[in-house]
Design a protein around this motif. Structure first.
Motif, PDB file in Angstrom:
ATOM      1  N   ARG A 198       0.817  -1.212   0.000  1.00  0.00           N
ATOM      2  CA  ARG A 198       0.000   0.000   0.000  1.00  0.00           C
ATOM      3  C   ARG A 198       0.853   1.265   0.000  1.00  0.00           C
ATOM      4  NH1 ARG A 198      -5.411   0.924   2.472  1.00  0.00           N
ATOM      5  NH2 ARG A 198      -5.622   3.167   2.636  1.00  0.00           N
ATOM      6  N   ASP A 199       1.959   1.271   0.754  1.00  0.00           N
ATOM      7  CA  ASP A 199       2.787   2.481   0.822  1.00  0.00           C
ATOM      8  C   ASP A 199       3.432   2.794  -0.522  1.00  0.00           C
ATOM      9  OD1 ASP A 199       4.373   0.214   1.093  1.00  0.00           O
ATOM     10  OD2 ASP A 199       5.868   1.220   2.342  1.00  0.00           O
ATOM     11  N   GLU A 200       3.744   1.779  -1.326  1.00  0.00           N
ATOM     12  CA  GLU A 200       4.309   2.037  -2.650  1.00  0.00           C
ATOM     13  C   GLU A 200       3.243   2.639  -3.577  1.00  0.00           C
ATOM     14  OE1 GLU A 200       7.795  -1.325  -2.992  1.00  0.00           O
ATOM     15  OE2 GLU A 200       5.795  -1.822  -3.717  1.00  0.00           O
ATOM     16  N   PHE A 201       2.029   2.112  -3.513  1.00  0.00           N
ATOM     17  CA  PHE A 201       0.939   2.694  -4.308  1.00  0.00           C
ATOM     18  C   PHE A 201       0.716   4.153  -3.913  1.00  0.00           C
ATOM     19  CE2 PHE A 201      -0.234  -1.643  -5.314  1.00  0.00           C
ATOM     20  CZ  PHE A 201      -0.847  -1.538  -6.552  1.00  0.00           C
ATOM     21  N   LEU A 206       6.803   6.974 -10.819  1.00  0.00           N
ATOM     22  CA  LEU A 206       7.748   7.509  -9.851  1.00  0.00           C
ATOM     23  C   LEU A 206       9.094   6.848 -10.112  1.00  0.00           C
ATOM     24  CD1 LEU A 206       8.123   9.327  -7.339  1.00  0.00           C
ATOM     25  CD2 LEU A 206       7.714   7.299  -5.965  1.00  0.00           C
ATOM     26  N   ARG A 207      10.068   7.667 -10.488  1.00  0.00           N
ATOM     27  CA  ARG A 207      11.411   7.148 -10.769  1.00  0.00           C
ATOM     28  C   ARG A 207      12.213   7.039  -9.484  1.00  0.00           C
ATOM     29  NH1 ARG A 207      13.031   8.609 -16.440  1.00  0.00           N
ATOM     30  NH2 ARG A 207      11.154   9.439 -17.371  1.00  0.00           N
ATOM     31  N   ARG A 208      13.164   6.130  -9.484  1.00  0.00           N
ATOM     32  CA  ARG A 208      13.994   5.939  -8.306  1.00  0.00           C
ATOM     33  C   ARG A 208      14.829   7.184  -8.013  1.00  0.00           C
ATOM     34  NH1 ARG A 208      18.149   1.087  -7.514  1.00  0.00           N
ATOM     35  NH2 ARG A 208      17.226   0.593  -9.484  1.00  0.00           N
ATOM     36  N   ASP A 209      15.262   7.892  -9.032  1.00  0.00           N
ATOM     37  CA  ASP A 209      16.115   9.060  -8.803  1.00  0.00           C
ATOM     38  C   ASP A 209      15.336  10.281  -8.312  1.00  0.00           C
ATOM     39  OD1 ASP A 209      14.838   9.346 -11.207  1.00  0.00           O
ATOM     40  OD2 ASP A 209      16.550  10.201 -12.254  1.00  0.00           O
ATOM     41  N   ARG A 253       8.597  -1.869 -10.989  1.00  0.00           N
ATOM     42  CA  ARG A 253       7.446  -2.564 -10.409  1.00  0.00           C
ATOM     43  C   ARG A 253       6.173  -1.854 -10.860  1.00  0.00           C
ATOM     44  NH1 ARG A 253      10.799  -2.687  -5.457  1.00  0.00           N
ATOM     45  NH2 ARG A 253       9.693  -0.792  -4.945  1.00  0.00           N
ATOM     46  N   VAL A 254       5.150  -2.638 -11.153  1.00  0.00           N
ATOM     47  CA  VAL A 254       3.902  -2.109 -11.692  1.00  0.00           C
ATOM     48  C   VAL A 254       2.745  -2.581 -10.827  1.00  0.00           C
ATOM     49  CG1 VAL A 254       2.395  -1.996 -13.710  1.00  0.00           C
ATOM     50  CG2 VAL A 254       4.863  -2.202 -14.016  1.00  0.00           C
ATOM     51  N   GLY A 255       1.807  -1.680 -10.563  1.00  0.00           N
ATOM     52  CA  GLY A 255       0.586  -2.016  -9.844  1.00  0.00           C
ATOM     53  C   GLY A 255      -0.622  -1.476 -10.593  1.00  0.00           C
ATOM     54  N   PHE A 256      -1.757  -2.071 -10.330  1.00  0.00           N
ATOM     55  CA  PHE A 256      -2.980  -1.690 -11.032  1.00  0.00           C
ATOM     56  C   PHE A 256      -4.066  -1.336 -10.029  1.00  0.00           C
ATOM     57  CE2 PHE A 256      -0.583  -4.585 -13.637  1.00  0.00           C
ATOM     58  CZ  PHE A 256      -0.538  -3.923 -14.846  1.00  0.00           C
ATOM     59  N   ILE A 257      -4.837  -0.306 -10.350  1.00  0.00           N
ATOM     60  CA  ILE A 257      -5.988   0.091  -9.551  1.00  0.00           C
ATOM     61  C   ILE A 257      -7.203   0.048 -10.468  1.00  0.00           C
ATOM     62  CG2 ILE A 257      -7.076   1.924  -8.225  1.00  0.00           C
ATOM     63  CD1 ILE A 257      -4.263   2.981  -7.583  1.00  0.00           C
TER      64      ILE A 257
END
Length: 132
Positions: free
Chosen positions: A4-7, A27-30, A61-65
């Motif tokens: 959840r925190d990453e989303f 959201l890029r790592r840099d 990493r990819v997430g879907f809503i």
């Protein structure tokens, strides 16, 4: 991506591109908002030395809503599967360690495959062009 925190971090602090069928957050790592995770200590108490090979932290990493406003459970799962299939083609374009959230709009339930593909590609092009 399942945490959840990453989303939340990606949706709130990432760059956003909206289209009629999908909204994409990257959201890029840099970016200062997303620091790479600290090395985990080994059993002997010393920190692990980063290896030269590609690790899981380098992979995007990819997430879907897909919310209830898209449709019932069958429709939501169908939309999620279609989006997952479309995003898989674009994983090599994403920067290492980046987080991507794809949010389906209600119109995605009745969209044809080519319409979803066009919207997703257009949104990704816009996000990746901004910082290139």
């Amino acid at each position: 991506m399942r945490r959840r925190d990453e989303f939340t971090l990606t949706v709130r602090r990432g760059r956003r591109a909206g289209r009629p069928h999908v909204v994409v957050h990257l959201l890029r790592r840099d970016d200062t908002a997303h620091a790479p995770p600290a090395p985990r200590p080994k059993a002997n108490g010393r920190a692990a030395v980063p290896a030269a090979r590609r690790t899981d932290d380098d992979l995007p990493r990819v997430g879907f809503i897909v919310g209830r406003n898209v449709g019932n459970a069958v429709v939501r799962n169908k939309v999620r599967r279609r989006l997952r299939h479309l995003v898989a083609r674009h994983l090599d374009r994403l920067p290492p360690g980046s987080l991507l959230v794809v949010r389906a709009n209600p119109a995605a339930a009745s969209a044809r495959h080519d319409e979803l593909a066009k919207d997703l590609e257009s949104a990704l092009d816009r996000l990746l062009r901004r910082r290139a």
